[in-house]
Design an enzyme around this catalytic site. Structure first.
Site, PDB file in Angstrom:
ATOM      1  N   CYS A   1     -59.033 -65.154  92.314  1.00  0.00           N
ATOM      2  CA  CYS A   1     -57.589 -64.930  92.277  1.00  0.00           C
ATOM      3  C   CYS A   1     -57.268 -63.688  91.441  1.00  0.00           C
ATOM      4  O   CYS A   1     -57.835 -62.625  91.652  1.00  0.00           O
ATOM      5  CB  CYS A   1     -56.913 -66.202  91.759  1.00  0.00           C
TER       6      CYS A   1
ATOM      7  N   ASP B   1     -56.677 -69.302 103.230  1.00  0.00           N
ATOM      8  CA  ASP B   1     -56.051 -69.090 101.922  1.00  0.00           C
ATOM      9  C   ASP B   1     -54.548 -68.904 102.110  1.00  0.00           C
ATOM     10  O   ASP B   1     -54.104 -68.029 102.845  1.00  0.00           O
ATOM     11  CB  ASP B   1     -56.670 -67.841 101.280  1.00  0.00           C
TER      12      ASP B   1
ATOM     13  N   HIS C   1     -57.963 -71.297  99.144  1.00  0.00           N
ATOM     14  CA  HIS C   1     -58.014 -70.380  98.003  1.00  0.00           C
ATOM     15  C   HIS C   1     -58.984 -70.833  96.919  1.00  0.00           C
ATOM     16  O   HIS C   1     -59.738 -70.037  96.382  1.00  0.00           O
ATOM     17  CB  HIS C   1     -56.612 -70.246  97.403  1.00  0.00           C
TER      18      HIS C   1
END
Length: 420
Positions: free
Chosen positions: A234, A328, A362
């Site tokens: 991230c 994601d 994600h």
């Protein structure tokens, strides 16, 4: 008499376990249930239905689940499907050294959609799932500005060094570092905001902080080679790509569902300033369950006005691996990774790799981590949607964990005589 066996009963969370039920009537529908209590006392649970064979047995390596939280042959499904009783909680191990997660397994000799509190299982078992192997040391780090925790494998070493970072939740998450140390890496879980005396919120990013961390790890007597690896997800993957681009100490980089440019917060490194591409909160989508999808809030880095925000990863000393889930819903990470790889190739850098996992979201984490579709964030009023599908996502976690370790082992080993 019904029995429920699990092997091994004590293991690391990234290791598979074998679950079998036996001593039951033939061709009978049974219910298997798993549950644990996290460090805050919250319950996470999962359920699956099976049909016994002619000998009255169920073997999760061979027997398909007929329903429940998943179906089909899925030996680790009960672990993957653990979900919170209170919605939008994410299962995260905070104290990796002190205790394992104790997972309770229960066998009911019939179809039990919702067992009553007084309904006793026919057989039970309790297993321990640890985030750290015996002998691994945890050393709190307060060196100069650097804050975090260093995990060292047992033995004399030296070991390949890795800096490990997470994303926009801030603080210090250690569970991946402790597992990396359990697999032979000297791993520095690095905080960069909302921890100790670091800023509470992430403002402009000073890359010299991360350089100080890399220099610290490179100089540690138990770290081998002429550089270190970086693993991050991230927002942390954005930091990792910047480190790979500008810091000579970085020998290999793994970016998990990140971006190819500086976003939101500007990045400085001495006289160098990369202005962050603005976020567009008005583009946030609210899903039908009341959670936020942030994918559209990040602008297209190909726009001419953003060209100076793109990280020139072709300058990186070492190879870069992008691990990406194509479902994601937090970042458009597949697009960003493709853009990064394309840029590198245009500039003659051939060691940028992209591994995409269909159906993954994600939060690509180590194996054994339950699938988390949605969870609350401390910085948003509504929970965030991470994306992915349970079985494909968790299978991707198993595969990507092996790929990650092989990549790091291949690219950050070297002679201590050449250490920076």
């Amino acid at each position: 008499m019904a029995s429920l066996t699990v092997s091994p009963e004590i293991s690391l969370v990234d290791e598979p376990v074998k679950i079998q039920a036996w001593g039951l009537p033939s061709e009978q529908v049974i219910t298997l249930r798993a549950w644990l209590k996290d460090e805050k006392g919250q319950i996470f649970h999962s359920t699956a239905f099976y049909k016994t064979d002619m000998e009255g047995k169920v073997d999760l390596e061979k027997s398909p689940a007929t329903g429940g939280d998943f179906y089909g042959v899925c030996p680790m499904g009960l672990f993957w499907a653990l979900k919170p009783t209170i919605p939008f909680l994410r299962l995260v191990k905070r104290d990796v050294m002190g205790s394992p997660f104790s997972i309770h397994l229960e066998l009911y000799p019939s179809l039990m959609l919702n067992p009553a509190p007084d309904e006793l299982p026919a057989a039970t078992n309790v297993i321990e799932r640890w985030y750290v192997a015996p002998g691994v040391q945890r050393i709190p780090i307060r060196e100069g500005r650097v804050r975090g925790a260093l995990f060292l494998p047992s033995g004399e070493g030296p070991f390949p060094g890795v800096i490990d970072m997470f994303g926009g939740v801030g603080g210090l998450l250690e569970f991946r570092s402790s597992l990396l140390a359990s697999r032979g890496f000297a791993s520095l879980a690095l905080a960069y905001f909302a921890y100790d005396d670091l800023p509470s919120f992430l403002g402009d990013v000073d890359l010299k902080y991360f350089e100080e961390a890399a220099q610290f790890l490179c100089s540690h007597p138990k770290v081998s080679g002429d550089g270190v690896g970086v693993v991050a997800i991230c927002k942390g993957a954005e930091m990792a790509l910047a480190m790979a681009t500008y810091l000579p100490q970085v020998a290999a980089t793994v970016c998990i569902n990140g971006t190819n440019a500086v976003n939101g917060n500007s990045l400085t490194y001495g006289d160098l300033v990369l202005t962050g591409i603005p976020y567009y909160p008005e583009r946030i989508l609210i899903t039908d369950i009341g959670a936020l999808s942030l994918t559209n809030s990040m602008d297209d880095p190909r726009k001419p006005e953003h060209k100076d925000s793109i990280l020139p990863l072709e300058k990186a000393r070492g190879p870069i691996l992008f691990l990406v889930g194509d479902k994601d819903q937090n970042y458009n990470s597949l697009f960003f990774a493709r853009e990064a790889k394309s840029r590198a190739e245009k500039h003659g850098k051939k060691d940028v790799y992209l591994q995409c996992y269909p159906g993954a979201g994600h939060l690509l984490e180590p194996p054994g981590s339950p699938f988390c579709l949605v969870s609350q964030s401390p910085f948003f009023p509504l929970p965030l949607t991470w994306g992915g599908e349970l079985l494909t996502h968790c299978r991707a976690q198993e595969t990507s964990w092996k790929v990650l370790q092989e990549f790091l082992n291949r690219n950050i080993k070297g002679s201590r005589r050449n250490k920076l």
